[in-house]
Design a protein around this motif. Structure first.
Motif, PDB file in Angstrom:
ATOM      1  N   HIS A  71     -41.698  78.251  -2.793  1.00  9.65           N
ATOM      2  CA  HIS A  71     -41.296  78.225  -4.198  1.00  9.65           C
ATOM      3  C   HIS A  71     -41.601  76.859  -4.823  1.00  9.65           C
ATOM      4  N   ALA A  72     -41.251  75.789  -4.120  1.00  7.18           N
ATOM      5  CA  ALA A  72     -41.517  74.431  -4.626  1.00  7.18           C
ATOM      6  C   ALA A  72     -43.021  74.194  -4.752  1.00  7.18           C
ATOM      7  N   HIS A  73     -43.775  74.650  -3.773  1.00  2.00           N
ATOM      8  CA  HIS A  73     -45.237  74.484  -3.812  1.00  2.00           C
ATOM      9  C   HIS A  73     -45.829  75.208  -5.021  1.00  2.00           C
ATOM     10  N   TYR A  74     -45.454  76.460  -5.195  1.00  2.00           N
ATOM     11  CA  TYR A  74     -45.974  77.237  -6.318  1.00  2.00           C
ATOM     12  C   TYR A  74     -45.622  76.576  -7.650  1.00  2.00           C
ATOM     13  N   GLN A  75     -44.393  76.147  -7.798  1.00  2.00           N
ATOM     14  CA  GLN A  75     -43.962  75.538  -9.054  1.00  2.00           C
ATOM     15  C   GLN A  75     -44.743  74.254  -9.332  1.00  2.00           C
ATOM     16  N   LYS A  76     -45.015  73.491  -8.288  1.00  2.00           N
ATOM     17  CA  LYS A  76     -45.721  72.218  -8.453  1.00  2.00           C
ATOM     18  C   LYS A  76     -47.203  72.416  -8.776  1.00  2.00           C
ATOM     19  N   TYR A  77     -47.857  73.306  -8.046  1.00  2.00           N
ATOM     20  CA  TYR A  77     -49.306  73.430  -8.160  1.00  2.00           C
ATOM     21  C   TYR A  77     -49.782  74.469  -9.169  1.00  2.00           C
ATOM     22  N   TYR A  78     -48.873  75.254  -9.706  1.00  2.00           N
ATOM     23  CA  TYR A  78     -49.232  76.249 -10.729  1.00  2.00           C
ATOM     24  C   TYR A  78     -48.258  76.126 -11.897  1.00  2.00           C
ATOM     25  N   PRO A  79     -48.262  74.999 -12.575  1.00  2.00           N
ATOM     26  CA  PRO A  79     -47.246  74.751 -13.605  1.00  2.00           C
ATOM     27  C   PRO A  79     -47.351  75.659 -14.828  1.00  2.00           C
ATOM     28  N   ASN A  80     -48.497  76.256 -15.047  1.00  2.00           N
ATOM     29  CA  ASN A  80     -48.675  77.093 -16.240  1.00  2.00           C
ATOM     30  C   ASN A  80     -48.629  78.586 -15.940  1.00  2.00           C
ATOM     31  N   ALA A  81     -48.141  78.921 -14.768  1.00  2.00           N
ATOM     32  CA  ALA A  81     -48.119  80.327 -14.358  1.00  2.00           C
ATOM     33  C   ALA A  81     -47.002  81.093 -15.042  1.00  2.00           C
ATOM     34  N   ASP A  82     -47.173  82.403 -15.054  1.00  2.00           N
ATOM     35  CA  ASP A  82     -46.096  83.315 -15.433  1.00  2.00           C
ATOM     36  C   ASP A  82     -45.411  83.728 -14.148  1.00  2.00           C
ATOM     37  N   TRP A  83     -44.106  83.528 -14.099  1.00  2.19           N
ATOM     38  CA  TRP A  83     -43.287  83.864 -12.935  1.00  2.19           C
ATOM     39  C   TRP A  83     -42.485  85.104 -13.316  1.00  2.19           C
ATOM     40  N   LEU A  84     -42.919  86.256 -12.860  1.00  2.00           N
ATOM     41  CA  LEU A  84     -42.344  87.516 -13.321  1.00  2.00           C
ATOM     42  C   LEU A  84     -41.641  88.278 -12.209  1.00  2.00           C
ATOM     43  N   VAL A  85     -40.488  88.826 -12.541  1.00  2.00           N
ATOM     44  CA  VAL A  85     -39.792  89.767 -11.666  1.00  2.00           C
ATOM     45  C   VAL A  85     -40.225  91.157 -12.120  1.00  2.00           C
ATOM     46  N   ILE A  86     -40.617  91.968 -11.160  1.00  2.00           N
ATOM     47  CA  ILE A  86     -41.043  93.335 -11.448  1.00  2.00           C
ATOM     48  C   ILE A  86     -39.815  94.235 -11.324  1.00  2.00           C
ATOM     49  N   GLU A  87     -39.612  95.065 -12.337  1.00  2.00           N
ATOM     50  CA  GLU A  87     -38.489  96.005 -12.330  1.00  2.00           C
ATOM     51  C   GLU A  87     -39.015  97.425 -12.472  1.00  2.00           C
ATOM     52  N   GLN A  88     -38.242  98.346 -11.938  1.00  2.00           N
ATOM     53  CA  GLN A  88     -38.490  99.766 -12.149  1.00  2.00           C
ATOM     54  C   GLN A  88     -37.129 100.425 -12.261  1.00  2.00           C
ATOM     55  N   ALA A  89     -36.934 101.167 -13.324  1.00  2.00           N
ATOM     56  CA  ALA A  89     -35.647 101.806 -13.593  1.00  2.00           C
ATOM     57  C   ALA A  89     -34.514 100.773 -13.551  1.00  2.00           C
TER      58      ALA A  89
END
Length: 175
Positions: A71-89
């Motif tokens: 999580h820390a790596h992703y946040q640091k190296y992809y600062p402009n990303a969309d961080w999405l939770v996928i939902e269904q129903a």
């Protein structure tokens, strides 16, 4: 083109028609989602850790540490990303982390809970992501572990191995 601004932490709306047909919705990740995301991460490693002689407590501690590091790596190296939770129903079933750069759309991570794997949701969402990128003339990339069974899906959708990264392969789908 497809991405809309996030307002008041409400749902994110994309023109992902295949995902919409199977009632997938997306919302921005929040700190309150971290326990779910950690459990989701753990579910992706369960088979791998089943063969270790570790106790359940050791496995849990290891998975928590690995999730926090990822999580820390992703946040640091992809600062402009969309961080999405996928939902269904209205149930959290997965995550999609994607960064749209000037040259490509990089799928940082896509994962579903075990009960939602192998049912077409990933394929539908990936096809929508490919269409979104192609509409603006961009490729889609993702790092995939060499032993990940979803490699078959990526190959079927036109991804090819662009670079061997050791444990992972960089796979790219050209527009």
């Amino acid at each position: 083109m497809i991405q809309l601004p996030i307002v008041d932490n409400g749902p994110v709306i994309f023109c992902w028609v295949r995902a919409a047909r199977i009632d997938l919705t997306f919302r921005p990740m929040a700190d309150a989602d971290l326990p779910f995301l950690s459990a989701l991460y753990a579910s992706t490693r369960a088979e791998e850790l089943a063969v270790t002689p570790w106790s359940d407590a050791q496995k849990t501690a290891f998975l928590d540490m690995q999730f926090q590091a990822q999580h820390a790596h992703y946040q640091k190296y992809y600062p402009n990303a969309d961080w999405l939770v996928i939902e269904q129903a209205r149930q959290d079933i997965g995550r999609l982390y994607i960064e749209r750069s000037a040259s490509e759309h990089c799928i940082i991570d896509i994962a579903f809970l075990p009960a939602h794997r192998g049912k077409g949701s990933g394929g539908a969402l990936l096809a929508d992501l490919i269409d979104e990128a192609a509409a603006v003339g961009k490729s889609v990339s993702i790092h995939v572990e060499k032993n990940n069974p979803t490699r078959r899906l990526y190959k079927r959708l036109g991804f090819t191995v662009a670079e061997d990264k050791g444990v992972y392969d960089l796979m790219i789908r050209s527009p």
